[in-house]
Design a protein around this motif. Structure first.
Motif, PDB file in Angstrom:
ATOM      1  N   ILE A 145      18.088 -21.401  64.935  1.00 15.73           N
ATOM      2  CA  ILE A 145      17.836 -20.273  65.509  1.00 15.73           C
ATOM      3  C   ILE A 145      17.251 -20.419  67.104  1.00 15.73           C
ATOM      4  O   ILE A 145      17.637 -19.587  67.863  1.00 15.73           O
ATOM      5  CB  ILE A 145      16.546 -19.675  64.757  1.00 15.73           C
ATOM      6  N   GLN A 146      16.668 -21.492  67.432  1.00  8.96           N
ATOM      7  CA  GLN A 146      16.263 -21.771  68.692  1.00  8.96           C
ATOM      8  C   GLN A 146      17.266 -22.671  69.582  1.00  8.96           C
ATOM      9  O   GLN A 146      16.950 -22.849  70.860  1.00  8.96           O
ATOM     10  CB  GLN A 146      14.960 -22.667  68.594  1.00  8.96           C
ATOM     11  N   ARG A 147      18.297 -22.973  69.122  1.00 12.81           N
ATOM     12  CA  ARG A 147      19.196 -23.876  69.989  1.00 12.81           C
ATOM     13  C   ARG A 147      19.875 -22.958  71.158  1.00 12.81           C
ATOM     14  O   ARG A 147      19.785 -21.600  70.883  1.00 12.81           O
ATOM     15  CB  ARG A 147      20.236 -24.347  69.050  1.00 12.81           C
ATOM     16  N   ARG A 148      19.973 -23.584  72.184  1.00 14.36           N
ATOM     17  CA  ARG A 148      20.636 -22.857  73.453  1.00 14.36           C
ATOM     18  C   ARG A 148      22.208 -22.411  73.135  1.00 14.36           C
ATOM     19  O   ARG A 148      22.376 -21.459  73.741  1.00 14.36           O
ATOM     20  CB  ARG A 148      20.461 -23.681  74.489  1.00 14.36           C
ATOM     21  N   THR A 149      22.877 -23.119  72.625  1.00 15.42           N
ATOM     22  CA  THR A 149      24.095 -22.952  72.283  1.00 15.42           C
ATOM     23  C   THR A 149      24.358 -22.238  70.976  1.00 15.42           C
ATOM     24  O   THR A 149      24.123 -22.711  70.057  1.00 15.42           O
ATOM     25  CB  THR A 149      24.950 -24.327  72.260  1.00 15.42           C
ATOM     26  N   ALA A 150      24.929 -21.055  71.107  1.00 19.73           N
ATOM     27  CA  ALA A 150      25.255 -20.314  69.703  1.00 19.73           C
ATOM     28  C   ALA A 150      24.293 -20.297  68.726  1.00 19.73           C
ATOM     29  O   ALA A 150      24.323 -20.719  67.600  1.00 19.73           O
ATOM     30  CB  ALA A 150      26.610 -20.860  69.249  1.00 19.73           C
ATOM     31  N   PRO A 151      22.947 -19.754  69.420  1.00 17.94           N
ATOM     32  CA  PRO A 151      21.914 -19.675  68.265  1.00 17.94           C
ATOM     33  C   PRO A 151      22.328 -18.792  67.308  1.00 17.94           C
ATOM     34  O   PRO A 151      23.131 -17.694  67.325  1.00 17.94           O
ATOM     35  CB  PRO A 151      20.796 -19.215  69.259  1.00 17.94           C
ATOM     36  N   VAL A 152      21.814 -18.807  66.001  1.00 15.60           N
ATOM     37  CA  VAL A 152      21.758 -18.037  64.751  1.00 15.60           C
ATOM     38  C   VAL A 152      21.001 -16.784  65.013  1.00 15.60           C
ATOM     39  O   VAL A 152      20.119 -16.943  65.671  1.00 15.60           O
ATOM     40  CB  VAL A 152      21.534 -18.687  63.401  1.00 15.60           C
ATOM     41  N   ARG A 153      21.663 -15.660  64.747  1.00  6.73           N
ATOM     42  CA  ARG A 153      20.904 -14.147  64.848  1.00  6.73           C
ATOM     43  C   ARG A 153      20.052 -14.131  63.469  1.00  6.73           C
ATOM     44  O   ARG A 153      20.545 -14.624  62.223  1.00  6.73           O
ATOM     45  CB  ARG A 153      21.872 -13.293  64.993  1.00  6.73           C
ATOM     46  N   LEU A 154      18.862 -13.633  63.774  1.00  8.72           N
ATOM     47  CA  LEU A 154      18.022 -13.881  62.512  1.00  8.72           C
ATOM     48  C   LEU A 154      17.318 -12.062  62.679  1.00  8.72           C
ATOM     49  O   LEU A 154      16.699 -11.751  63.675  1.00  8.72           O
ATOM     50  CB  LEU A 154      16.886 -14.738  62.569  1.00  8.72           C
ATOM     51  N   ASP A 155      17.438 -11.398  61.513  1.00  5.11           N
ATOM     52  CA  ASP A 155      16.878 -10.022  61.394  1.00  5.11           C
ATOM     53  C   ASP A 155      15.982 -10.031  60.232  1.00  5.11           C
ATOM     54  O   ASP A 155      16.477 -10.149  59.245  1.00  5.11           O
ATOM     55  CB  ASP A 155      18.098  -9.184  61.408  1.00  5.11           C
ATOM     56  N   VAL A 156      14.757  -9.956  60.718  1.00  2.00           N
ATOM     57  CA  VAL A 156      13.612 -10.174  59.561  1.00  2.00           C
ATOM     58  C   VAL A 156      12.871  -8.797  58.960  1.00  2.00           C
ATOM     59  O   VAL A 156      12.510  -8.312  60.167  1.00  2.00           O
ATOM     60  CB  VAL A 156      12.744 -11.171  60.005  1.00  2.00           C
ATOM     61  N   VAL A 157      12.772  -8.614  57.906  1.00  2.00           N
ATOM     62  CA  VAL A 157      11.838  -7.558  57.528  1.00  2.00           C
ATOM     63  C   VAL A 157      10.500  -8.094  56.662  1.00  2.00           C
ATOM     64  O   VAL A 157      11.048  -8.771  55.732  1.00  2.00           O
ATOM     65  CB  VAL A 157      12.525  -6.291  57.072  1.00  2.00           C
ATOM     66  N   ILE A 158       9.633  -7.877  57.159  1.00  2.00           N
ATOM     67  CA  ILE A 158       8.467  -8.612  56.403  1.00  2.00           C
ATOM     68  C   ILE A 158       7.489  -7.327  55.754  1.00  2.00           C
ATOM     69  O   ILE A 158       7.078  -6.518  56.573  1.00  2.00           O
ATOM     70  CB  ILE A 158       7.488  -9.432  57.219  1.00  2.00           C
ATOM     71  N   GLY A 159       7.354  -7.254  54.612  1.00  2.00           N
ATOM     72  CA  GLY A 159       6.408  -6.407  53.927  1.00  2.00           C
ATOM     73  C   GLY A 159       4.955  -6.664  54.531  1.00  2.00           C
ATOM     74  O   GLY A 159       4.593  -8.095  54.609  1.00  2.00           O
ATOM     75  N   GLU A 160       4.312  -5.842  54.598  1.00  2.00           N
ATOM     76  CA  GLU A 160       2.898  -5.624  54.964  1.00  2.00           C
ATOM     77  C   GLU A 160       2.099  -6.515  54.008  1.00  2.00           C
ATOM     78  O   GLU A 160       1.014  -7.306  54.618  1.00  2.00           O
ATOM     79  CB  GLU A 160       2.151  -4.240  55.178  1.00  2.00           C
ATOM     80  N   ALA A 161       2.258  -6.757  52.843  1.00  2.00           N
ATOM     81  CA  ALA A 161       1.425  -7.482  52.024  1.00  2.00           C
ATOM     82  C   ALA A 161       1.647  -8.779  52.220  1.00  2.00           C
ATOM     83  O   ALA A 161       0.536  -9.595  52.245  1.00  2.00           O
ATOM     84  CB  ALA A 161       1.791  -7.048  50.563  1.00  2.00           C
ATOM     85  N   ALA A 162       2.544  -9.532  52.696  1.00  2.00           N
ATOM     86  CA  ALA A 162       2.787 -10.652  53.264  1.00  2.00           C
ATOM     87  C   ALA A 162       2.064 -11.096  54.220  1.00  2.00           C
ATOM     88  O   ALA A 162       1.338 -12.210  54.427  1.00  2.00           O
ATOM     89  CB  ALA A 162       4.175 -11.396  53.485  1.00  2.00           C
ATOM     90  N   LEU A 163       1.612 -10.216  55.235  1.00  2.00           N
ATOM     91  CA  LEU A 163       0.654 -10.405  56.357  1.00  2.00           C
ATOM     92  C   LEU A 163      -0.715 -10.401  55.940  1.00  2.00           C
ATOM     93  O   LEU A 163      -1.392 -11.172  56.264  1.00  2.00           O
ATOM     94  CB  LEU A 163       0.775  -9.286  57.341  1.00  2.00           C
ATOM     95  N   ARG A 164      -1.175  -9.765  54.857  1.00  2.00           N
ATOM     96  CA  ARG A 164      -2.431  -9.387  54.526  1.00  2.00           C
ATOM     97  C   ARG A 164      -2.894 -10.468  53.479  1.00  2.00           C
ATOM     98  O   ARG A 164      -3.832 -10.631  52.948  1.00  2.00           O
ATOM     99  CB  ARG A 164      -2.728  -8.001  54.304  1.00  2.00           C
ATOM    100  N   ARG A 165      -1.953 -11.266  52.854  1.00  2.00           N
ATOM    101  CA  ARG A 165      -2.258 -12.166  51.614  1.00  2.00           C
ATOM    102  C   ARG A 165      -2.333 -13.588  52.381  1.00  2.00           C
ATOM    103  O   ARG A 165      -1.502 -14.217  52.907  1.00  2.00           O
ATOM    104  CB  ARG A 165      -1.025 -12.130  50.847  1.00  2.00           C
ATOM    105  N   PRO A 166      -3.658 -14.042  52.585  1.00  2.00           N
ATOM    106  CA  PRO A 166      -3.757 -15.300  53.388  1.00  2.00           C
ATOM    107  C   PRO A 166      -3.060 -16.599  52.672  1.00  2.00           C
ATOM    108  O   PRO A 166      -3.140 -16.703  51.370  1.00  2.00           O
ATOM    109  CB  PRO A 166      -5.400 -15.674  53.412  1.00  2.00           C
ATOM    110  N   ALA A 167      -2.517 -17.239  53.543  1.00  2.00           N
ATOM    111  CA  ALA A 167      -1.837 -18.738  53.128  1.00  2.00           C
ATOM    112  C   ALA A 167      -2.356 -19.677  53.753  1.00  2.00           C
ATOM    113  O   ALA A 167      -1.621 -20.505  54.305  1.00  2.00           O
ATOM    114  CB  ALA A 167      -0.285 -18.475  53.325  1.00  2.00           C
ATOM    115  N   GLY A 168      -3.699 -19.922  53.995  1.00  2.00           N
ATOM    116  CA  GLY A 168      -4.218 -20.817  54.954  1.00  2.00           C
ATOM    117  C   GLY A 168      -5.643 -20.197  55.466  1.00  2.00           C
ATOM    118  O   GLY A 168      -6.175 -19.111  55.249  1.00  2.00           O
ATOM    119  N   SER A 169      -6.088 -20.739  56.444  1.00  2.00           N
ATOM    120  CA  SER A 169      -7.402 -20.349  57.039  1.00  2.00           C
ATOM    121  C   SER A 169      -7.171 -19.082  57.801  1.00  2.00           C
ATOM    122  O   SER A 169      -5.997 -18.769  58.262  1.00  2.00           O
ATOM    123  CB  SER A 169      -7.946 -21.358  58.045  1.00  2.00           C
ATOM    124  N   SER A 170      -8.025 -18.381  58.096  1.00  2.00           N
ATOM    125  CA  SER A 170      -8.235 -17.270  58.994  1.00  2.00           C
ATOM    126  C   SER A 170      -7.727 -17.429  60.356  1.00  2.00           C
ATOM    127  O   SER A 170      -6.784 -16.763  61.002  1.00  2.00           O
ATOM    128  CB  SER A 170      -9.338 -16.451  59.010  1.00  2.00           C
TER     129      SER A 170
END
Length: 167
Positions: A31-56
């Motif tokens: 995704i980060q390469r300079r030549t022909a990077p891959v397109r990434l279109d992400v939809v993240i559910g709000e629940a994933a943001l609010r469910r801790p998976a580590g420290s605050s």
């Protein structure tokens, strides 16, 4: 990342954990390469943001990173599906990835698309045209129901501040 993979398969051998981490890190490089990077279109559910998976602190850093990615990598789009959107299409969907392999000059796919589903019992790849078409439509519904990119960045930064305050 390593901790999440280990939590998913605690009895698994350590070399498999390392392979999973390496595989995910490789996805980041294409995704980060300079030549022909891959397109990434992400939809993240709000629940994933609010469910801790580590420290605050780690969660706050992750939220800020997600908010900043599109400014650093124009081929990446990040949108958040807010709780208020309910269940677009009437059901809760598991995480899925639609893999496209580019197009020839007349607009024909180089290879047919594949849908990747990661599951507890193993990974699943869907290749039938009707299956991939259903997931393309599901993704389109999620995009229509999600916040736009600017509002998504704003929500990601708000959630980061909440983690920083220890909420």
């Amino acid at each position: 990342m390593h901790d999440l993979i280990r939590a998913r398969q605690p009895e698994g051998p350590a070399h498999e954990w390392a392979q999973h981490v390496e595989f995910r890190a490789h996805r980041r490089t294409i995704i980060q390469r300079r030549t022909a990077p891959v397109r990434l279109d992400v939809v993240i559910g709000e629940a994933a943001l609010r469910r801790p998976a580590g420290s605050s602190a780690m969660m706050a850093k992750q939220m800020r990173h997600l908010a900043d990615i599109p400014g650093q990598l124009p081929q990446v789009t990040v949108r958040v599906l807010p709780f208020s959107a309910g269940f677009p299409g009437g059901i809760s969907l598991p995480p899925f990835v639609i893999l496209g392999f580019g197009e020839t000059s007349p607009g024909e796919p180089v290879e047919p698309p594949v849908v990747y589903l990661e599951a507890v019992v193993g990974n699943l790849y869907l290749e039938k045209p009707e299956d991939t078409a259903n997931y393309h439509e599901a993704h389109a519904r999620l995009v229509r129901a999600a916040l736009d990119e600017a509002d998504s960045r704003q929500l990601l930064r708000q959630v980061a501040r909440e983690y920083e305050r220890g909420l």
